[in-house]
Design a protein around this motif. Structure first.
Motif, PDB file in Angstrom:
ATOM      1  N   CYS A  40      -6.361 -55.458  32.357  1.00 54.07           N
ATOM      2  CA  CYS A  40      -5.556 -56.030  33.295  1.00 54.07           C
ATOM      3  C   CYS A  40      -5.846 -57.392  33.763  1.00 54.07           C
ATOM      4  O   CYS A  40      -5.141 -58.352  34.377  1.00 54.07           O
ATOM      5  N   THR A  41      -7.202 -57.860  33.402  1.00 51.40           N
ATOM      6  CA  THR A  41      -7.730 -59.134  33.744  1.00 51.40           C
ATOM      7  C   THR A  41      -7.653 -60.120  32.685  1.00 51.40           C
ATOM      8  O   THR A  41      -8.348 -61.220  32.560  1.00 51.40           O
TER       9      THR A  41
ATOM     10  N   ASP B 285      -7.227 -49.192  33.145  1.00 50.36           N
ATOM     11  CA  ASP B 285      -6.782 -50.178  34.115  1.00 50.36           C
ATOM     12  C   ASP B 285      -5.772 -51.050  33.542  1.00 50.36           C
ATOM     13  O   ASP B 285      -5.217 -51.896  34.565  1.00 50.36           O
ATOM     14  N   LEU B 286      -5.299 -51.117  32.345  1.00 51.00           N
ATOM     15  CA  LEU B 286      -4.246 -51.719  31.897  1.00 51.00           C
ATOM     16  C   LEU B 286      -2.770 -51.344  32.248  1.00 51.00           C
ATOM     17  O   LEU B 286      -1.971 -51.884  32.530  1.00 51.00           O
TER      18      LEU B 286
ATOM     19  N   GLN C 262      -0.201 -52.344  35.105  1.00 50.88           N
ATOM     20  CA  GLN C 262      -0.031 -53.618  34.709  1.00 50.88           C
ATOM     21  C   GLN C 262       1.098 -53.781  33.545  1.00 50.88           C
ATOM     22  O   GLN C 262       2.065 -54.569  33.480  1.00 50.88           O
TER      23      GLN C 262
ATOM     24  N   THR D  42       4.424 -52.781  34.525  1.00 47.17           N
ATOM     25  CA  THR D  42       5.021 -53.888  35.400  1.00 47.17           C
ATOM     26  C   THR D  42       5.708 -54.885  34.309  1.00 47.17           C
ATOM     27  O   THR D  42       6.593 -55.598  34.395  1.00 47.17           O
ATOM     28  N   LEU D  43       4.674 -55.221  33.129  1.00 44.71           N
ATOM     29  CA  LEU D  43       5.150 -56.164  32.270  1.00 44.71           C
ATOM     30  C   LEU D  43       6.100 -55.587  31.171  1.00 44.71           C
ATOM     31  O   LEU D  43       7.337 -56.367  31.048  1.00 44.71           O
TER      32      LEU D  43
ATOM     33  N   ASP E  63       9.339 -55.995  33.178  1.00 48.75           N
ATOM     34  CA  ASP E  63       9.809 -57.662  33.152  1.00 48.75           C
ATOM     35  C   ASP E  63      10.494 -57.878  31.896  1.00 48.75           C
ATOM     36  O   ASP E  63      11.584 -58.687  31.738  1.00 48.75           O
TER      37      ASP E  63
END
Length: 284
Positions: free
Chosen positions: A86-87, A236-237, A240, A243-244, A247
């Motif tokens: 996610c970073t 951890d991804l 996110q 969410t991606l 999108d």
């Protein structure tokens, strides 16, 4: 005259995952090492690659160790784990790779690099989940291409080609090559090095030594160790990534998907431009 020293840096791909020999992994780098020099004067090989490594680990841990070994040849193949976090930040990835490449070239080390296929495609994820990962891997590959050219690396284009779709090249998890795939990577690197007069030993064989794992063995590995591997890389991804994906769906419904690609392209261009600006004071 001391033997040629080859040091491999990177993540699980270079560690050799997918190519088991006994109780350990071998992999493309070990296969390549056997063909870098004549049999009567074999190369010294050290594999510093670690499963799960990201570009930060490459810069802070692996590169200093490799420089201490005074490598004549160093392979740097990394980046997929960065895309699974996610970073993820293409500016940080570009800056780290630039520092690593420059450090090796400053010591006169022959640098080997490669671009890689995106994990979403290899895992056959649904389009909305696969496209964000593909966009990230394209960004990493673009940076690797540009920096490989800037630093005079021997670069292998491994992000596409028939080997990507050939199931026989890949292990059960679809993210790592099997023995046949690792041999293909070693053989292609050897061809590039031989053309440049940098590999003087016998080329690795393309034919595997061990029989391909049975379907049941593949399924067992995937259900046990393989599932754990994917889970550790992606935990951890996942929030996110969802969410991606949402999108992606919204942009597709609006007919504006091209904006996502354009934003990613601008980020890559900005990351590379920042490196060029940072180098200007030294050149003056």
């Amino acid at each position: 005259m001391r033997p040629l020293r080859f040091v491999a840096l990177g993540d699980s791909l270079t560690e050799g995952v997918g190519d088991p020999v006994g109780d350990t992994w071998r992999g493309w780098a070990a296969l390549l090492a056997e063909g870098l020099a004549p049999a009567d004067s074999p190369a010294e090989f050290t594999n510093l690659a670690v499963s799960g490594a990201q570009t930060r680990d490459l810069l802070e841990r692996q590169t200093p160790a490799a420089l201490d070994l005074r490598a004549d040849v160093a392979s740097v193949v990394i980046g997929v784990n960065d895309t699974l976090r996610c970073t993820f930040d293409i500016h940080a990835v570009a800056a780290r790779l630039d520092q690593v490449y420059a450090a090796f070239r400053a010591h006169g080390t022959v640098l080997l690099t490669a671009c890689l296929p995106d994990p979403g495609t290899m895992l056959r994820l649904p389009g909305a989940l696969a496209r964000p990962l593909a966009r990230r891997q394209r960004a990493v590959n673009t940076v690797v291409h540009a920096l490989s050219e800037r630093h005079g690396a021997v670069h292998l284009h491994a992000a596409d080609g028939d080997w990507i779709s050939d199931r026989a090249m890949w292990s059960a998890d679809r993210l790592h090559p099997g023995e046949r795939g690792h041999r293909q990577l070693a053989l292609r690197f050897h061809e590039l090095l031989a053309e440049a007069g940098l590999a003087t030993g016998t080329a690795p064989s393309a034919d595997p030594e061990a029989p391909a794992p049975s379907r049941s063995a593949n399924l067992w590995w995937l259900a046990t160790a393989g599932t754990g591997w994917v889970a550790r890389r992606c935990t951890d991804l996942l929030p996110q990534l969802l969410t991606l994906a949402a999108d992606e769906v919204r942009h597709k419904a609006r007919g504006t998907s091209a904006r996502l690609d354009l934003t990613a392209s601008h980020a890559v261009a900005s990351a590379l431009a920042a490196l060029s600006v940072a180098e200007q004071p030294d050149a003056a």
